[in-house]
Design a protein around this motif. Structure first.
Motif, PDB file in Angstrom:
ATOM      1  N   GLU A  69      32.259   3.192  53.427  1.00 42.43           N
ATOM      2  CA  GLU A  69      33.388   3.811  54.118  1.00 42.43           C
ATOM      3  C   GLU A  69      33.268   5.328  54.193  1.00 42.43           C
ATOM      4  N   VAL A 100      31.653   6.755  57.344  1.00 38.65           N
ATOM      5  CA  VAL A 100      32.270   6.431  58.631  1.00 38.65           C
ATOM      6  C   VAL A 100      33.440   7.376  58.874  1.00 38.65           C
ATOM      7  N   GLY A 103      35.651   5.766  63.509  1.00 42.07           N
ATOM      8  CA  GLY A 103      34.718   4.655  63.453  1.00 42.07           C
ATOM      9  C   GLY A 103      33.287   5.021  63.772  1.00 42.07           C
ATOM     10  N   SER A 114      34.696   3.263  69.377  1.00 47.02           N
ATOM     11  CA  SER A 114      34.118   2.605  68.193  1.00 47.02           C
ATOM     12  C   SER A 114      32.812   3.290  67.858  1.00 47.02           C
ATOM     13  N   GLY A 115      32.226   2.922  66.709  1.00 47.11           N
ATOM     14  CA  GLY A 115      30.955   3.495  66.291  1.00 47.11           C
ATOM     15  C   GLY A 115      29.789   2.938  67.047  1.00 47.11           C
TER      16      GLY A 115
END
Length: 210
Positions: free
Chosen positions: A145, A148, A152, A206-207
């Motif tokens: 986590e 990130v 995201g 998003s990632g």
């Protein structure tokens, strides 16, 4: 500039010294692999090339599953040992104080101390000579986590990853640019750059690369 002509050899570098976990939670093993990379984007596919005499070879061959655990600088010594010592003689998880955790999609465990864990399922095996190549679908990815962003995005600089080149381990250096920076338009003189402008509200991305 003058060149020397050498015969063909494995001089492509740097490569990732990936810690590959295989087996099960009850009987896990780790081997370090340099011959790996991305094969395809959609579907996401990767590969590892393994010598048939390696202890992990029949484990991966029979299970058809493995996990690519990206090695941070803090685990370079562990990665090196996993590349030179055999699972036939040593429980590498126990010896190195590494923690196996259940993967989400495959039977092979992930290594908790690695910041990125890429779960893979083999769809083809190709004998090539000294190595067999296991082609695999990437079925899931787990990321710490702390690596990130709130939006995201993968913060790769926080992963502290290592690289391997011609028998030596290196830490990744400073960023030299982002993908596409060579053709990106620069802001006109006297104008604020895109980062300083007030952007219209939009749904966070998003990632995943689109």
């Amino acid at each position: 500039m003058a060149k020397q002509l050498w015969k063909g050899g494995t001089l492509l570098a740097p490569v990732p010294p990936v810690m590959v976990s295989c087996g099960t939670m009850d009987h896990p093993n780790i081997l370090t692999i340099g011959w790996t990379g991305i094969l395809n984007t959609k579907p996401p596919r990767t590969y590892i090339s393994v010598r048939p005499e390696r202890f992990s070879y029949p484990i991966i061959q029979e299970s058809g599953e493995f996990v690519l655990n990206l090695t941070p600088v803090s685990l370079v010594r562990a990665a090196d040992l996993c590349g030179v010592r055999s699972g036939r003689e040593l429980d590498k998880f126990q010896h190195l104080g590494l923690t196996p955790l259940p993967a989400s999609q495959v039977s092979a465990p992930i290594i908790a101390q690695c910041p990125v864990n890429i779960e893979c399922r083999v769809f083809q095996q190709i004998p090539l000579g000294s190595h067999d190549m296991f082609l695999a679908d990437i079925v899931a990815v787990q990321v710490d986590e702390e690596c990130v962003s709130p939006e995201g995005k993968l913060l790769i600089h926080k992963c502290g990853l290592a690289a391997y080149a011609h028998g030596e381990y290196f830490s990744l250096g400073h960023s030299l640019g982002t993908f596409g920076f060579s053709v990106r338009k620069k802001p006109a003189p006297g104008r604020r750059g895109p980062a300083s402008r007030t952007a219209p509200s939009r749904r966070p991305r998003s990632g995943k690369k689109r």
